[in-house]
Design a protein around this motif. Structure first.
Motif, PDB file in Angstrom:
ATOM      1  N   CYS A  36       1.099  -1.382   0.278  1.00  0.00           N
ATOM      2  CA  CYS A  36       0.169   0.163   0.207  1.00  0.00           C
ATOM      3  C   CYS A  36       1.458   1.060   0.160  1.00  0.00           C
ATOM      4  N   CYS A  39       1.985   3.609  -2.994  1.00  0.00           N
ATOM      5  CA  CYS A  39       1.084   4.331  -3.730  1.00  0.00           C
ATOM      6  C   CYS A  39       0.800   5.370  -2.903  1.00  0.00           C
ATOM      7  N   HIS A  40       0.389   4.891  -1.579  1.00  0.00           N
ATOM      8  CA  HIS A  40      -0.310   5.595  -0.409  1.00  0.00           C
ATOM      9  C   HIS A  40       0.443   6.015   0.510  1.00  0.00           C
ATOM     10  N   TYR A  61     -15.659   3.223   7.409  1.00  0.00           N
ATOM     11  CA  TYR A  61     -15.227   4.024   6.544  1.00  0.00           C
ATOM     12  C   TYR A  61     -14.484   2.791   5.369  1.00  0.00           C
ATOM     13  N   ARG A  74     -17.225  -0.536  -6.373  1.00  0.00           N
ATOM     14  CA  ARG A  74     -17.317   1.083  -6.338  1.00  0.00           C
ATOM     15  C   ARG A  74     -16.477   0.893  -7.482  1.00  0.00           C
ATOM     16  N   MET A  83      -7.366  -1.018  -7.688  1.00  0.00           N
ATOM     17  CA  MET A  83      -7.303  -0.789  -6.691  1.00  0.00           C
ATOM     18  C   MET A  83      -8.371  -2.754  -6.808  1.00  0.00           C
ATOM     19  N   ARG A 164     -12.856  14.950  -7.167  1.00  0.00           N
ATOM     20  CA  ARG A 164     -12.745  13.781  -8.406  1.00  0.00           C
ATOM     21  C   ARG A 164     -14.323  13.302  -8.338  1.00  0.00           C
TER      22      ARG A 164
END
Ligand code: HEC
Ligand code: HEC
Length: 202
Positions: A36, A39-40, A61, A74, A83, A164
């Motif tokens: 992760c 990228c994050h 969430y 999603r 993802m 977005r």
């Protein structure tokens, strides 16, 4: 037989009860966190406009999103591209561990870029628009955009990412974003940009 007994004894060992860090210390979760991070960002502290920050995101969430990716519920283009594949490999337990991990990380402070635009956004965020066509965002996302349960933390998210998402809520691509649909349809692009600038500055 013996090993079954040993196994049952291990399961009852109080030392195996969950720590305050929840499931974030499971080896499979720690391994996933490294992926992760590419990228994050380390500790989920991304400031990149493509990769949303995850540090300090609410647990409920995060779990919902990871399951929505895995169920393909999603479905924005970048979510499909980035993802869907990785989430398909995760078990419920690993998803919970990732959510525990990111909820416990300290987010970076927000970034202010345009005080005038942020002031416009603050007004809408705190008071909504008109006769409740757009509800005050604080009622679900918290007075400082810190998030609450199923309503995500917005503070510090990159303005371009937030914009977005507000656009995506006008489409069926984020099924659980339905709760935001009337807001997204009532807001114009200028109001969305102001809101996005405001939450990024928090
Ligand atoms: C190859 C890059 C990449 C990797 C690796 C990656 N992500 Fe993502 N992730 C993205 C992108 C890009 C988006 C946002 C797409 C968009 O703008 O719609 C995203 C979105 C998300 C979101 C939605 C955030 C929000 O605020 O709704 C979550 C949650 C998430 N990722 C969690 C993870 C976790 C947990 C891992 C590791 C298991 C991971 N990601 C690995 C690229 C990546
Ligand atoms: C009735 C409660 C409620 C109100 C009012 C509300 N939201 Fe939300 N919002 C949510 C929930 C719940 C989600 C998560 C949807 C999902 O699971 O996909 C969300 C998601 C979002 C996201 C996506 C964040 C991300 O990380 O991808 C943004 C951006 C957002 N809201 C902005 C706003 C703004 C701006 C307002 C005010 C104009 C607002 N919301 C008002 C409940 C609310």
């Amino acid at each position: 037989m013996l090993s079954l007994v040993a196994c049952a004894a291990w399961a009852q060992n109080p030392a195996s009860t969950p720590s305050p860090a929840g499931k974030s210390e499971l080896p499979a979760v720690q391994r996933a966190v490294h992926v992760c991070a590419s990228c994050h960002g380390d500790f989920g502290r991304s400031t990149h406009k493509l990769y949303p920050a995850l540090a300090g995101q609410t647990r409920d969430y995060m779990i919902r999103q990871m399951k929505d990716f895995r169920d393909q519920a999603r479905a924005e283009t970048d979510i499909q591209a980035y993802m869907w594949g990785i989430s398909a490999l995760l078990t419920d337990e690993q998803i919970e561990g990732l959510a525990d991990y990111y909820a416990a990380q300290t987010p970076l402070p927000g970034k202010s870029r345009n005080a005038k635009l942020e002031a416009e956004g603050k007004q809408i965020f705190e008071q909504g628009v008109g006769d409740h066509t757009v509800r005050a965002c604080t009622s679900c996302h918290g007075t400082n955009a810190q998030g609450d349960g199923a309503a995500p933390r917005l503070a510090g998210l990159h303005a371009e990412y937030v914009f977005r998402q507000l656009q995506a809520f006008k489409t069926p691509l984020r099924r659980h974003g339905n709760v935001m649909k009337s807001e997204a349809q009532a807001l114009n692009d200028a109001q969305m940009k102001a809101l996005a600038a405001y939450v990024m500055s928090r």
